[in-house]
Design a protein around this motif. Sequence first.
Motif, PDB file in Angstrom:
ATOM      1  N   PRO A   1     -12.681  21.042   3.814  1.00 27.54           N
ATOM      2  CA  PRO A   1     -13.237  21.713   4.997  1.00 27.54           C
ATOM      3  C   PRO A   1     -12.281  21.672   6.189  1.00 27.54           C
ATOM      4  CG  PRO A   1     -14.790  20.131   4.058  1.00 27.54           C
ATOM      5  CD  PRO A   1     -13.466  19.864   3.432  1.00 27.54           C
ATOM      6  N   ALA A   2     -12.505  22.566   7.117  1.00 34.89           N
ATOM      7  CA  ALA A   2     -11.759  22.536   8.370  1.00 34.89           C
ATOM      8  C   ALA A   2     -12.013  21.204   9.075  1.00 34.89           C
ATOM      9  CB  ALA A   2     -12.201  23.700   9.263  1.00 34.89           C
ATOM     10  N   GLY A   3     -10.984  20.689   9.725  1.00 34.63           N
ATOM     11  CA  GLY A   3     -11.092  19.410  10.407  1.00 34.63           C
ATOM     12  C   GLY A   3     -10.708  18.225   9.549  1.00 34.63           C
ATOM     13  N   TYR A   4     -10.643  18.411   8.229  1.00 28.03           N
ATOM     14  CA  TYR A   4     -10.235  17.350   7.314  1.00 28.03           C
ATOM     15  C   TYR A   4      -8.705  17.361   7.162  1.00 28.03           C
ATOM     16  CZ  TYR A   4     -15.045  16.481   5.666  1.00 28.03           C
ATOM     17  OH  TYR A   4     -16.366  16.141   5.572  1.00 28.03           O
ATOM     18  N   ARG A   5      -8.178  16.302   6.574  1.00 25.24           N
ATOM     19  CA  ARG A   5      -6.753  16.193   6.322  1.00 25.24           C
ATOM     20  C   ARG A   5      -6.479  15.976   4.836  1.00 25.24           C
ATOM     21  NH1 ARG A   5      -3.673  12.621  10.888  1.00 25.24           N
ATOM     22  NH2 ARG A   5      -4.305  13.808  12.735  1.00 25.24           N
TER      23      ARG A   5
ATOM     24  N   ASP B   1       0.798  -1.216   0.000  1.00 27.64           N
ATOM     25  CA  ASP B   1       0.000   0.000   0.000  1.00 27.64           C
ATOM     26  C   ASP B   1       0.833   1.269   0.000  1.00 27.64           C
ATOM     27  OD1 ASP B   1      -2.331  -1.481   0.025  1.00 27.64           O
ATOM     28  OD2 ASP B   1      -2.465  -1.510   2.217  1.00 27.64           O
ATOM     29  N   GLY B   2       2.140   1.138   0.098  1.00 29.54           N
ATOM     30  CA  GLY B   2       2.997   2.306   0.057  1.00 29.54           C
ATOM     31  C   GLY B   2       2.974   3.100   1.348  1.00 29.54           C
ATOM     32  N   LEU B   3       3.332   4.378   1.229  1.00 35.80           N
ATOM     33  CA  LEU B   3       3.415   5.286   2.376  1.00 35.80           C
ATOM     34  C   LEU B   3       2.452   6.442   2.184  1.00 35.80           C
ATOM     35  CD1 LEU B   3       7.324   5.501   2.525  1.00 35.80           C
ATOM     36  CD2 LEU B   3       5.864   4.093   3.996  1.00 35.80           C
ATOM     37  N   THR B   4       1.722   6.806   3.229  1.00 35.21           N
ATOM     38  CA  THR B   4       0.799   7.933   3.172  1.00 35.21           C
ATOM     39  C   THR B   4       1.228   8.992   4.177  1.00 35.21           C
ATOM     40  OG1 THR B   4      -1.066   6.579   2.448  1.00 35.21           O
ATOM     41  CG2 THR B   4      -1.586   8.689   3.462  1.00 35.21           C
ATOM     42  N   PHE B   5       1.390  10.223   3.686  1.00 45.48           N
ATOM     43  CA  PHE B   5       1.776  11.362   4.510  1.00 45.48           C
ATOM     44  C   PHE B   5       0.557  12.278   4.664  1.00 45.48           C
ATOM     45  CE2 PHE B   5       5.464   9.623   2.488  1.00 45.48           C
ATOM     46  CZ  PHE B   5       6.479   9.698   3.442  1.00 45.48           C
ATOM     47  N   LEU B   6       0.275  12.701   5.894  1.00 44.65           N
ATOM     48  CA  LEU B   6      -0.947  13.440   6.191  1.00 44.65           C
ATOM     49  C   LEU B   6      -0.650  14.775   6.862  1.00 44.65           C
ATOM     50  CD1 LEU B   6      -3.116  10.539   7.660  1.00 44.65           C
ATOM     51  CD2 LEU B   6      -3.543  11.717   5.505  1.00 44.65           C
ATOM     52  N   THR B   7      -1.431  15.802   6.484  1.00 47.35           N
ATOM     53  CA  THR B   7      -1.398  17.055   7.227  1.00 47.35           C
ATOM     54  C   THR B   7      -2.117  16.863   8.559  1.00 47.35           C
ATOM     55  OG1 THR B   7      -3.510  17.862   6.355  1.00 47.35           O
ATOM     56  CG2 THR B   7      -1.519  18.370   5.073  1.00 47.35           C
ATOM     57  N   PRO B   8      -1.878  17.735   9.536  1.00 50.24           N
ATOM     58  CA  PRO B   8      -2.752  17.752  10.714  1.00 50.24           C
ATOM     59  C   PRO B   8      -4.164  18.154  10.266  1.00 50.24           C
ATOM     60  CG  PRO B   8      -0.761  19.066  11.063  1.00 50.24           C
ATOM     61  CD  PRO B   8      -0.824  18.750   9.604  1.00 50.24           C
ATOM     62  N   PRO B   9      -5.185  17.938  11.080  1.00 55.50           N
ATOM     63  CA  PRO B   9      -6.522  18.430  10.734  1.00 55.50           C
ATOM     64  C   PRO B   9      -6.463  19.936  10.443  1.00 55.50           C
ATOM     65  CG  PRO B   9      -6.647  16.965  12.616  1.00 55.50           C
ATOM     66  CD  PRO B   9      -5.180  17.189  12.352  1.00 55.50           C
ATOM     67  N   LEU B  10      -7.061  20.338   9.339  1.00 52.97           N
ATOM     68  CA  LEU B  10      -7.009  21.745   8.947  1.00 52.97           C
ATOM     69  C   LEU B  10      -7.779  22.610   9.945  1.00 52.97           C
ATOM     70  CD1 LEU B  10      -7.617  21.498   5.074  1.00 52.97           C
ATOM     71  CD2 LEU B  10      -5.434  21.534   6.302  1.00 52.97           C
TER      72      LEU B  10
ATOM     73  N   LEU C   1      -3.139  12.012  -4.512  1.00 52.74           N
ATOM     74  CA  LEU C   1      -3.512  13.129  -3.656  1.00 52.74           C
ATOM     75  C   LEU C   1      -4.892  12.825  -3.092  1.00 52.74           C
ATOM     76  CD1 LEU C   1      -2.862  16.004  -2.622  1.00 52.74           C
ATOM     77  CD2 LEU C   1      -3.994  16.874  -4.687  1.00 52.74           C
ATOM     78  N   ARG C   2      -5.015  12.837  -1.765  1.00 53.10           N
ATOM     79  CA  ARG C   2      -6.225  12.333  -1.128  1.00 53.10           C
ATOM     80  C   ARG C   2      -6.734  13.303  -0.060  1.00 53.10           C
ATOM     81  NH1 ARG C   2      -4.196   6.424   0.661  1.00 53.10           N
ATOM     82  NH2 ARG C   2      -6.434   5.940   0.820  1.00 53.10           N
ATOM     83  N   VAL C   3      -8.001  13.126   0.327  1.00 54.55           N
ATOM     84  CA  VAL C   3      -8.621  13.906   1.403  1.00 54.55           C
ATOM     85  C   VAL C   3      -9.278  12.937   2.370  1.00 54.55           C
ATOM     86  CG1 VAL C   3     -10.487  15.516   1.971  1.00 54.55           C
ATOM     87  CG2 VAL C   3      -8.964  16.007   0.050  1.00 54.55           C
ATOM     88  N   PHE C   4      -9.114  13.183   3.669  1.00 59.63           N
ATOM     89  CA  PHE C   4      -9.683  12.317   4.707  1.00 59.63           C
ATOM     90  C   PHE C   4     -10.551  13.155   5.640  1.00 59.63           C
ATOM     91  CE2 PHE C   4      -5.857  10.309   3.204  1.00 59.63           C
ATOM     92  CZ  PHE C   4      -6.180   8.950   3.151  1.00 59.63           C
ATOM     93  N   ASP C   5     -11.710  12.604   6.013  1.00 58.45           N
ATOM     94  CA  ASP C   5     -12.619  13.326   6.902  1.00 58.45           C
ATOM     95  C   ASP C   5     -12.138  13.227   8.350  1.00 58.45           C
ATOM     96  OD1 ASP C   5     -13.428  10.900   8.017  1.00 58.45           O
ATOM     97  OD2 ASP C   5     -15.299  10.802   6.879  1.00 58.45           O
ATOM     98  N   PRO C   6     -12.810  13.915   9.294  1.00 61.91           N
ATOM     99  CA  PRO C   6     -12.356  13.891  10.696  1.00 61.91           C
ATOM    100  C   PRO C   6     -12.306  12.496  11.310  1.00 61.91           C
ATOM    101  CG  PRO C   6     -13.837  15.736  10.341  1.00 61.91           C
ATOM    102  CD  PRO C   6     -13.888  14.914   9.088  1.00 61.91           C
ATOM    103  N   ASP C   7     -13.032  11.537  10.749  1.00 61.45           N
ATOM    104  CA  ASP C   7     -12.995  10.167  11.265  1.00 61.45           C
ATOM    105  C   ASP C   7     -11.910   9.324  10.615  1.00 61.45           C
ATOM    106  OD1 ASP C   7     -15.178  10.610  12.985  1.00 61.45           O
ATOM    107  OD2 ASP C   7     -16.602  10.218  11.342  1.00 61.45           O
ATOM    108  N   GLY C   8     -11.136   9.928   9.731  1.00 62.97           N
ATOM    109  CA  GLY C   8     -10.063   9.208   9.077  1.00 62.97           C
ATOM    110  C   GLY C   8     -10.480   8.446   7.839  1.00 62.97           C
TER     111      GLY C   8
END
Length: 565
Positions: free
Chosen positions: A495-499, A383-392, A421-428
């Motif tokens: 949105p805010a809270g997303y990554r 699955d490779g490596l995924t790098f994430l921002t903190p919650p916006l 390039l991906r987006v994740f909600d507050p629940d991950g």
Amino acid sequence: MRIDWDVPITMDDGVVLRADIFRPVEPGEYATIMSMGPYAKGLSFQEGYPGNWNRMIEAYPEIAEGTTNKYQNWELVDPEKWVPDGYVCVRIDSRGAGRSHGHLDPFSPRETKDFYECIEWAATQEWSNGRIGLLGISYYAINQWQVAGLRPPHLAAICVWEGSADYYREMSRHGGILCEFLGSWFQRQVVRVQHGTGERGPRSPVTGELAAGPETLSEEELAANRINPGQDILDRPLDGDYYRDRSPDFSKITVPLLSSGNWGGQGLHPRGNLEGYLAVPSEQKWLEMHGDTHFSPFYTDHGIALQKRFFGHFLRDEDTGWTQQPPVELQVRHPGEKFVQRSENEWPLRRTRWTKYYLDPDGQALGTTPSSGADLSYETTGDGLTFLTPPLTDELEITGPVAAHLTLSSDTTDADVFLALRVFDPDGEEVTFIGSNDPSVPVGLGWLRASHRKLDTQRSLPHRPWHSHDEIWPLEPGVPVELDVEIWPTCIVVPAGYRIGLTVRGRDYENEGVMLPGAMYPMKGTGPFLHGNAQDRPAAIFGGVNTLHFTGGVAPYLLLPVIPG
């Protein structure tokens, strides 16, 4: 309507193409909407692509209203929605397809010349006002770029709706990696209606005639009368004359242009619409970008109104309000398939804040401060490596081209890099979107074969690296190299809270997928744009371990086009 079926159009080499012409009953000289392609004008949308048709009508009932739907054809206008407004609609089976004779060679220079001759033929007919407009999706958009470069005297305007352009970079080899789409598409959608399929093929539900006939040839005769694009691109790993002959010369396109692309068309469609809009020297050009499926936006009332405003202005000198059309019209995408229309003056947007988000090996984070640390390795089959921002903390808009700069080594002599390039909600949970060819696509995708890392310094931009693909630079096992990877343009308001996430892999992006009735291929986030050909990607070279390096050079980063609020 008056309908003329199978009208012969003779090419300069004697091959006869066949056209269906839908026109007003009243005599007169009318503007013409033309298309030419290989999907068989006698094959109805409903019969040829029932799953897509049913999903489209369920989502947008308006498409089936105000028409009998008898003449619906895949990726083409419905004549019943154009002829009453005083247009002639001309559908032509391209050489070797449907009811047209000849050798089947899609996107070839010969086919482009045929299109030129058909445009000039139509302009001289008694029902024509001498102005020809081209309109259609995908194939019927791609060949608009090509024929417009030949400058037919009577071509008055083109509407390129989700049409790629660069035969190497967009259709055949993403970042130098062979894409399996062309070979599977050709067998799935073109060969089944090759001219001579005859009794083995479908019949027109309107005329009862064989859509790919009338004669029936043997399988051996059919195979001898067509190319094999899957093999052709496998045999040609580097860019060259073969690919350039099947790509347009943007510098020669001066006709009025409406380029309409899809944010979710990663793998085929958005790049050409944007590159073409930027490159053509036409003084009258417009860009429109939308989302949703590959076909629905084209057929909706909104889509048809946009098309008619454009063609009414350029084919009939009508006051459609087109002179007030902004140069760029964006359907700005939000999670939940929400789109907000916004007018702009240019592309990329002048107010873009090009922002580097650095990959941090500590916790696999994305941040705006360069980081260093231990190298990270990954199995190319995993699955490779995924790098994430903190919650916006605040809403963040990303609209424009995207790029990444990495330092990478392989335990072999080459490496294929797949970026998502991906987006994740507050629940991950990952937030995906309806794409043009898959119902659950990520925000953006990019590809690069490390041995193709050579850049064309004249054409490269920080946000859009351009690889020449004209020679191989093998890797030395364990020795890092710097890679600049193009991620195709996109748009998303996070949105805010997303990554925001960047995934680095050694194989195609894949999610849990969606099962769709009548789907032509698996739906796991990339549609048919897969890169698993064992001859192009032998496991001995591409099935090992890659390593990302974080010391000794430029810190690896993701370059995002951030749009100020």
